[in-house]
Design a protein around this motif. Structure first.
Motif, PDB file in Angstrom:
ATOM      1  N   ALA A 170      51.907  48.580  48.607  1.00  0.00           N
ATOM      2  CA  ALA A 170      50.618  47.883  48.704  1.00  0.00           C
ATOM      3  C   ALA A 170      49.625  48.716  49.504  1.00  0.00           C
ATOM      4  O   ALA A 170      48.443  48.795  49.147  1.00  0.00           O
ATOM      5  CB  ALA A 170      50.814  46.525  49.371  1.00  0.00           C
ATOM      6  N   SER A 197      42.706  46.814  41.126  1.00  0.00           N
ATOM      7  CA  SER A 197      43.642  47.434  42.062  1.00  0.00           C
ATOM      8  C   SER A 197      43.720  46.638  43.362  1.00  0.00           C
ATOM      9  O   SER A 197      44.773  46.573  43.990  1.00  0.00           O
ATOM     10  CB  SER A 197      43.252  48.883  42.325  1.00  0.00           C
ATOM     11  N   LEU A 198      42.599  45.983  43.750  1.00  0.00           N
ATOM     12  CA  LEU A 198      42.627  45.101  44.932  1.00  0.00           C
ATOM     13  C   LEU A 198      43.654  43.995  44.760  1.00  0.00           C
ATOM     14  O   LEU A 198      44.511  43.758  45.618  1.00  0.00           O
ATOM     15  CB  LEU A 198      41.233  44.517  45.112  1.00  0.00           C
ATOM     16  N   MET A 199      43.577  43.319  43.603  1.00  0.00           N
ATOM     17  CA  MET A 199      44.472  42.183  43.381  1.00  0.00           C
ATOM     18  C   MET A 199      45.914  42.635  43.180  1.00  0.00           C
ATOM     19  O   MET A 199      46.853  41.959  43.614  1.00  0.00           O
ATOM     20  CB  MET A 199      43.994  41.388  42.165  1.00  0.00           C
ATOM     21  N   VAL A 224      43.019  36.520  37.413  1.00  0.00           N
ATOM     22  CA  VAL A 224      41.883  37.368  37.793  1.00  0.00           C
ATOM     23  C   VAL A 224      42.124  38.801  37.343  1.00  0.00           C
ATOM     24  O   VAL A 224      41.222  39.472  36.816  1.00  0.00           O
ATOM     25  CB  VAL A 224      41.646  37.300  39.319  1.00  0.00           C
ATOM     26  N   VAL A 273      38.429  45.970  41.368  1.00  0.00           N
ATOM     27  CA  VAL A 273      38.940  44.609  41.601  1.00  0.00           C
ATOM     28  C   VAL A 273      40.392  44.504  41.159  1.00  0.00           C
ATOM     29  O   VAL A 273      41.225  43.892  41.850  1.00  0.00           O
ATOM     30  CB  VAL A 273      38.066  43.584  40.854  1.00  0.00           C
ATOM     31  N   LEU A 277      32.578  42.355  44.211  1.00  0.00           N
ATOM     32  CA  LEU A 277      33.720  43.146  44.691  1.00  0.00           C
ATOM     33  C   LEU A 277      33.821  43.072  46.216  1.00  0.00           C
ATOM     34  O   LEU A 277      34.912  42.918  46.777  1.00  0.00           O
ATOM     35  CB  LEU A 277      33.554  44.604  44.243  1.00  0.00           C
ATOM     36  N   LEU A 289      46.742  32.317  39.792  1.00  0.00           N
ATOM     37  CA  LEU A 289      45.288  32.548  39.801  1.00  0.00           C
ATOM     38  C   LEU A 289      44.986  34.037  39.948  1.00  0.00           C
ATOM     39  O   LEU A 289      44.136  34.587  39.226  1.00  0.00           O
ATOM     40  CB  LEU A 289      44.650  31.747  40.939  1.00  0.00           C
ATOM     41  N   ILE A 290      45.728  34.685  40.861  1.00  0.00           N
ATOM     42  CA  ILE A 290      45.495  36.119  41.072  1.00  0.00           C
ATOM     43  C   ILE A 290      45.804  36.896  39.793  1.00  0.00           C
ATOM     44  O   ILE A 290      45.055  37.800  39.387  1.00  0.00           O
ATOM     45  CB  ILE A 290      46.367  36.616  42.242  1.00  0.00           C
ATOM     46  N   ALA A 320      39.644  40.640  34.766  1.00  0.00           N
ATOM     47  CA  ALA A 320      38.896  41.832  35.176  1.00  0.00           C
ATOM     48  C   ALA A 320      39.277  43.027  34.318  1.00  0.00           C
ATOM     49  O   ALA A 320      38.417  43.843  33.945  1.00  0.00           O
ATOM     50  CB  ALA A 320      39.149  42.123  36.651  1.00  0.00           C
ATOM     51  N   ALA A 366      41.173  51.263  46.253  1.00  0.00           N
ATOM     52  CA  ALA A 366      39.884  50.778  46.739  1.00  0.00           C
ATOM     53  C   ALA A 366      38.916  51.913  46.966  1.00  0.00           C
ATOM     54  O   ALA A 366      37.758  51.834  46.577  1.00  0.00           O
ATOM     55  CB  ALA A 366      40.094  49.987  48.026  1.00  0.00           C
ATOM     56  N   LEU A 393      32.311  38.676  36.448  1.00  0.00           N
ATOM     57  CA  LEU A 393      32.239  38.752  34.984  1.00  0.00           C
ATOM     58  C   LEU A 393      30.822  38.526  34.491  1.00  0.00           C
ATOM     59  O   LEU A 393      30.423  39.063  33.468  1.00  0.00           O
ATOM     60  CB  LEU A 393      33.170  37.705  34.361  1.00  0.00           C
ATOM     61  N   THR A 413      35.125  35.809  41.041  1.00  0.00           N
ATOM     62  CA  THR A 413      35.479  36.416  39.758  1.00  0.00           C
ATOM     63  C   THR A 413      34.469  36.040  38.681  1.00  0.00           C
ATOM     64  O   THR A 413      34.108  36.871  37.842  1.00  0.00           O
ATOM     65  CB  THR A 413      36.877  35.962  39.340  1.00  0.00           C
ATOM     66  N   TYR A 432      43.155  48.127  54.539  1.00  0.00           N
ATOM     67  CA  TYR A 432      42.062  47.565  53.754  1.00  0.00           C
ATOM     68  C   TYR A 432      40.784  47.493  54.550  1.00  0.00           C
ATOM     69  O   TYR A 432      39.712  47.853  54.065  1.00  0.00           O
ATOM     70  CB  TYR A 432      42.439  46.170  53.251  1.00  0.00           C
ATOM     71  N   LEU A 464      49.726  36.250  54.259  1.00  0.00           N
ATOM     72  CA  LEU A 464      51.045  36.610  53.728  1.00  0.00           C
ATOM     73  C   LEU A 464      51.935  37.142  54.840  1.00  0.00           C
ATOM     74  O   LEU A 464      53.133  36.817  54.884  1.00  0.00           O
ATOM     75  CB  LEU A 464      50.894  37.698  52.667  1.00  0.00           C
ATOM     76  N   ALA A 478      46.168  50.156  48.124  1.00  0.00           N
ATOM     77  CA  ALA A 478      44.904  49.824  48.774  1.00  0.00           C
ATOM     78  C   ALA A 478      44.093  51.078  49.026  1.00  0.00           C
ATOM     79  O   ALA A 478      42.900  51.148  48.711  1.00  0.00           O
ATOM     80  CB  ALA A 478      45.179  49.085  50.085  1.00  0.00           C
ATOM     81  N   LEU A 503      45.918  38.665  52.927  1.00  0.00           N
ATOM     82  CA  LEU A 503      46.998  39.592  53.282  1.00  0.00           C
ATOM     83  C   LEU A 503      47.572  39.236  54.647  1.00  0.00           C
ATOM     84  O   LEU A 503      48.797  39.223  54.827  1.00  0.00           O
ATOM     85  CB  LEU A 503      46.468  41.028  53.292  1.00  0.00           C
ATOM     86  N   LEU A 535      52.231  43.181  47.835  1.00  0.00           N
ATOM     87  CA  LEU A 535      52.624  42.660  49.139  1.00  0.00           C
ATOM     88  C   LEU A 535      53.382  41.351  48.979  1.00  0.00           C
ATOM     89  O   LEU A 535      54.342  41.080  49.701  1.00  0.00           O
ATOM     90  CB  LEU A 535      51.395  42.464  50.025  1.00  0.00           C
ATOM     91  N   SER A 559      47.261  45.081  44.604  1.00  0.00           N
ATOM     92  CA  SER A 559      47.787  45.362  45.939  1.00  0.00           C
ATOM     93  C   SER A 559      48.286  44.078  46.611  1.00  0.00           C
ATOM     94  O   SER A 559      49.334  44.067  47.266  1.00  0.00           O
ATOM     95  CB  SER A 559      46.699  46.042  46.752  1.00  0.00           C
ATOM     96  N   TYR A 560      47.538  42.966  46.408  1.00  0.00           N
ATOM     97  CA  TYR A 560      48.002  41.678  46.945  1.00  0.00           C
ATOM     98  C   TYR A 560      49.353  41.313  46.332  1.00  0.00           C
ATOM     99  O   TYR A 560      50.272  40.871  47.029  1.00  0.00           O
ATOM    100  CB  TYR A 560      46.962  40.595  46.657  1.00  0.00           C
TER     101      TYR A 560
END
Lengths: 166, 131, 86, 79
Positions: free
Chosen positions: D52, D36-38, D11, D34, C37, D7-8, D15, D60, C25, C21, C67, C51, D56, C48, D44, D40-41
């Motif tokens: 999710a 939309s990536l996070m 981010v 970025v 990215l 943290l997510i 972003a 993405a 930035l 990240t 993904y 999880l 994704a 994922l 989930l 999606s996490y």
């Protein structure tokens, strides 16, 4: 003969993919998967299979394709450790440049797999490909000569890919 | 979910730990390297090995899921070189310079040679039409 | 023991996300950000799957599968933008 | 686990703010990718695999593509 083989080959691959995605082995899933795989194979345009005819199932080629996997894994791990060492040094130790590499492979699929293998091993990155010439970004340039660079970067992969893709 | 301490689970967890170390090294690499091409070398390739190790480790924790996880690894192995190759090629075509310490750039040399040759043939053929 | 090791792995992955990240930035231009990215995508994929293992449901794996198949399209689109125009 | 989710979230916020403040629209498109990536996490994590998966696929691949097509038609720099 060639078309029959490519029909059977593609159907088998699609059916296997269906079974893995479904994640179960009961009769209904297998039957549905077979029907869908045959239908999809019928719907595609009937050119030859990208990989070639029945000769791709020659035992020697399959043996080399299986041997290629551990060789590739070993190359990836070794080069990763190398690059990790470079990153962790207090002053980043690099000597980068783009070198020219000639390949012996003739078949387009073989060249694609070679370029992807070179890109997958850290330290080398295929930037451009025209004909049998590849331009490769190399973190640590050891030789400016195309001949020596080819031997250093591509020869190990080519030994296997030459047999696999003919 | 708590996992029992069987040997297989321990091996899987250690593999996952090593994999995540490589993920971290990849992210460190894109910070420390000087230009885009070197960033890509360290960043997206070290994370590929991290991905493989982590997914295999997690697959060992759940042995029934291995076929699907191997499929994910296969897709990663196919798509990752394509994306980094495409980005490197586009960046080089767009004229993004190499880092200061780079020793040589044979692609740029060859491209310049081809451009010079084409300009020369165009000039000579133009002259031919005039004459 | 297994849980402890997995937690340590999660800490490493978290540091990786933070560093990527930072690069996202900081990166002076768009291609440098696209590398960040790419790295973030490759770090998120094991997360994922993790999880899915944590929840114990195989259906969660399909998200990681989607993904793995589709995530490189964004970077390829960007490369195409700089190459010839879409 | 909860710290990782925080943290997510951080981010995502960083972003998103950077995407709004960026003068270069291509960079902004990458940052939206970025986000939309996070997101999606997070979907989930909250137990919605179908949402999710859609996020994704759309976030993405497709939305970055559409943004870049629009930027190509209109010009790269804002203002």
């Amino acid at each position: 003969m060639n078309r029959l083989f490519s029909f059977i080959f593609i159907t088998a691959v699609l059916w296997l993919l269906w079974l893995v995605l479904a994640g179960s082995l009961n009769a209904q899933e297998m039957m549905t998967g077979a029907v869908v795989a045959v239908l999809v194979t019928l719907l595609r345009n009937d050119g030859p299979c990208l990989l070639g005819g029945p000769e791709i199932l020659h035992p020697r080629r399959i043996l080399y394709a299986i041997l290629y996997i551990p060789y590739m894994m070993r190359a990836i791990i070794l080069s990763n450790l190398d690059v990790a060492g470079r990153i962790l040094k207090p002053q980043v130790a690099i000597n980068p440049g783009i070198v020219k590499v000639k390949t012996r492979l003739k078949s387009p699929v073989g060249r694609m797999v070679l370029a992807n293998s070179i890109t997958l091993t850290p330290g080398t990155l295929a930037v451009d490909i025209t004909g049998d010439t590849m331009y490769i970004h190399w973190v640590d340039v050891e030789s400016r000569d195309a001949e020596a660079a080819s031997r250093k970067i591509a020869a190990g992969f080519e030994k296997y890919l030459e047999v696999i893709f003919g | 979910m708590t996992m029992p301490d069987t040997p297989l689970n321990l091996i899987g967890a250690v593999l996952t730990l090593f994999g995540s170390m490589f993920l971290f090294l990849g992210a460190l690499g894109i910070i420390r390297m000087p230009d885009l091409y070197n960033k890509m070398q360290a960043g997206t390739k070290a994370t590929t090995l991290g991905n493989i190790l982590t997914l295999m480790g997690l697959g060992l924790l759940m042995p029934g899921w291995l076929p699907k996880i191997v499929l994910i690894i296969l897709f990663v192995l196919i798509t990752n070189p394509i994306s980094s190759h495409a980005l490197a090629r586009a960046a080089h075509k767009a004229g993004l310079p190499l880092a200061k310490g780079s020793v040589l750039d044979q692609l740029r040399e060859d491209e310049d040679a081809i451009a010079a040759f084409e300009a020369e043939t165009q000039a000579s053929s133009g002259k031919g039409v005039d004459g | 023991m297994v849980d402890l090791i997995l937690k340590a792995a999660l800490v490493f992955a978290g540091m990786g996300v933070a560093l990527a990240t930072f690069q996202l930035l900081r990166g002076p231009d768009a291609p440098n950000r696209a590398v960040a990215l790419d790295v973030l995508t490759l770090i998120t994929m094991p997360l994922l799957v993790g999880l899915a293992v944590h929840a114990g449901r195989i259906i969660y794996l399909d998200v990681a599968l989607v993904y793995a198949v589709l995530a490189f399209l964004g970077v390829v689109a960007l490369a195409r933008y700089y190459d010839r125009g879409i | 686990m909860i710290y990782f989710d925080l943290l997510i979230c951080l981010v995502i916020v960083l972003a998103g703010v950077a995407a709004m403040r960026s003068r270069n629209l291509v960079s902004a498109a990458v940052m939206v990718g970025v986000v939309s990536l996070m997101v999606s996490y997070l979907f989930l994590r909250m137990g919605a695999p179908d949402v999710a998966m859609t996020e994704a696929a759309i976030g993405a691949g497709l939305s970055t593509l559409i943004f870049l097509i629009a930027i190509r038609r209109t010009g790269e720099d804002e203002g």
